[in-house]
Design a protein around this motif. Sequence first.
Motif, PDB file in Angstrom:
ATOM      1  N   LEU A  30       2.194 -78.761 -21.874  1.00  0.00           N
ATOM      2  CA  LEU A  30       0.758 -78.991 -21.936  1.00  0.00           C
ATOM      3  C   LEU A  30       0.167 -79.056 -20.536  1.00  0.00           C
ATOM      4  O   LEU A  30      -0.845 -78.403 -20.246  1.00  0.00           O
ATOM      5  CB  LEU A  30       0.460 -80.297 -22.686  1.00  0.00           C
ATOM      6  N   GLN A  31       0.813 -79.801 -19.658  1.00  0.00           N
ATOM      7  CA  GLN A  31       0.301 -79.963 -18.303  1.00  0.00           C
ATOM      8  C   GLN A  31       0.284 -78.645 -17.534  1.00  0.00           C
ATOM      9  O   GLN A  31      -0.693 -78.336 -16.842  1.00  0.00           O
ATOM     10  CB  GLN A  31       1.145 -80.997 -17.555  1.00  0.00           C
ATOM     11  N   GLU A  61      -2.544 -76.390 -18.995  1.00  0.00           N
ATOM     12  CA  GLU A  61      -3.872 -76.887 -18.623  1.00  0.00           C
ATOM     13  C   GLU A  61      -4.139 -76.681 -17.130  1.00  0.00           C
ATOM     14  O   GLU A  61      -5.263 -76.372 -16.740  1.00  0.00           O
ATOM     15  CB  GLU A  61      -4.013 -78.366 -18.982  1.00  0.00           C
ATOM     16  N   SER A  62      -3.137 -76.864 -16.305  1.00  0.00           N
ATOM     17  CA  SER A  62      -3.317 -76.693 -14.853  1.00  0.00           C
ATOM     18  C   SER A  62      -3.689 -75.259 -14.492  1.00  0.00           C
ATOM     19  O   SER A  62      -4.412 -75.027 -13.522  1.00  0.00           O
ATOM     20  CB  SER A  62      -2.038 -77.085 -14.113  1.00  0.00           C
ATOM     21  N   SER A 105       0.816 -95.392 -17.427  1.00  0.00           N
ATOM     22  CA  SER A 105       1.440 -94.187 -17.969  1.00  0.00           C
ATOM     23  C   SER A 105       2.961 -94.264 -17.826  1.00  0.00           C
ATOM     24  O   SER A 105       3.712 -93.917 -18.747  1.00  0.00           O
ATOM     25  CB  SER A 105       0.892 -92.956 -17.252  1.00  0.00           C
ATOM     26  N   ARG A 145     -10.045 -82.802 -24.940  1.00  0.00           N
ATOM     27  CA  ARG A 145     -10.515 -82.916 -23.556  1.00  0.00           C
ATOM     28  C   ARG A 145     -11.728 -82.023 -23.305  1.00  0.00           C
ATOM     29  O   ARG A 145     -12.521 -82.285 -22.411  1.00  0.00           O
ATOM     30  CB  ARG A 145      -9.392 -82.579 -22.592  1.00  0.00           C
ATOM     31  N   ILE A 156      -0.379 -89.121 -26.403  1.00  0.00           N
ATOM     32  CA  ILE A 156      -1.238 -88.267 -25.567  1.00  0.00           C
ATOM     33  C   ILE A 156      -2.559 -87.992 -26.290  1.00  0.00           C
ATOM     34  O   ILE A 156      -3.636 -88.042 -25.685  1.00  0.00           O
ATOM     35  CB  ILE A 156      -0.521 -86.954 -25.196  1.00  0.00           C
ATOM     36  N   ASP A 171      -7.524 -74.906 -14.582  1.00  0.00           N
ATOM     37  CA  ASP A 171      -8.328 -75.971 -13.988  1.00  0.00           C
ATOM     38  C   ASP A 171      -9.025 -75.485 -12.720  1.00  0.00           C
ATOM     39  O   ASP A 171      -8.364 -75.165 -11.733  1.00  0.00           O
ATOM     40  CB  ASP A 171      -7.455 -77.183 -13.664  1.00  0.00           C
ATOM     41  N   ALA A 198       5.088 -82.479 -23.226  1.00  0.00           N
ATOM     42  CA  ALA A 198       4.058 -82.964 -22.296  1.00  0.00           C
ATOM     43  C   ALA A 198       3.972 -82.068 -21.064  1.00  0.00           C
ATOM     44  O   ALA A 198       2.873 -81.771 -20.575  1.00  0.00           O
ATOM     45  CB  ALA A 198       4.351 -84.409 -21.893  1.00  0.00           C
ATOM     46  N   LEU A 199       5.111 -81.621 -20.568  1.00  0.00           N
ATOM     47  CA  LEU A 199       5.133 -80.744 -19.391  1.00  0.00           C
ATOM     48  C   LEU A 199       4.497 -79.389 -19.702  1.00  0.00           C
ATOM     49  O   LEU A 199       3.721 -78.865 -18.897  1.00  0.00           O
ATOM     50  CB  LEU A 199       6.562 -80.557 -18.891  1.00  0.00           C
ATOM     51  N   SER A 212       9.232 -84.970 -23.350  1.00  0.00           N
ATOM     52  CA  SER A 212       8.865 -84.640 -21.962  1.00  0.00           C
ATOM     53  C   SER A 212       8.564 -83.157 -21.807  1.00  0.00           C
ATOM     54  O   SER A 212       7.645 -82.775 -21.079  1.00  0.00           O
ATOM     55  CB  SER A 212       9.989 -85.042 -21.010  1.00  0.00           C
ATOM     56  N   THR A 216      -7.540 -72.933 -24.068  1.00  0.00           N
ATOM     57  CA  THR A 216      -6.233 -73.546 -23.811  1.00  0.00           C
ATOM     58  C   THR A 216      -5.569 -73.964 -25.124  1.00  0.00           C
ATOM     59  O   THR A 216      -4.360 -73.782 -25.296  1.00  0.00           O
ATOM     60  CB  THR A 216      -6.378 -74.766 -22.871  1.00  0.00           C
TER      61      THR A 216
END
Length: 191
Positions: free
Chosen positions: A51-52, A55-56, A25, A126, A177, A59, A48-49, A45, A92
């Motif tokens: 999204l993270q 999603e977190s 990665s 996912r 991704i 979770d 991507a951040l 970036s 999400t």
Amino acid sequence: MSLKQRMISGGMQVGLSQLISMGLSFGRNIVIGRILSIEDMGIASTIALALQVIESASDINVNQLMIQSKDGDDPQLQANAHTYTLLRGVITAAVLLLLGGPLARLFGVPDAAWAFQLMALAPLIRGVWHQDLWRYHRAMRFGPLVRVEILSQVLALLASWPLAIWLNNYSVMLWVILIQASVVAILSHIA
């Protein structure tokens, strides 16, 4: 092989695969970062951040439940885990779709709203990942998850250079991704 030996071997296998996966990665990000402008890499970036972070927030680690629950092999628990994972992906994705425009404006890149919204496909993809990859851990079978994780990262890394050359903008991160998530989704049903 004793249980202790299997645990040590499995732990080493999973740990090493995590290091390899993170290295791949990181390599992908280096390839993309060397080709894109600093501005485009910053936008990539940020996408991507975002999204993270989103999603977190949802979770609850269903994969750990599949491993640790005494009912982890129960078909009903597995069905519930798959249903939750799919619903989480759909919700999400809807949140990302709705917040894509406002997030892009918040980060000062209103022209990238489409990319923030298209990133909604990642949690949707996912959402169809098969949970057996984690359930196999109950029997100390780590190989399927290790193979799927590493292969998906290798393919994402291999796709990063030609995509970065072809697209030459922040959208390359989005596509890489999505490729990685799609490979895991496909292989999770085959493994």
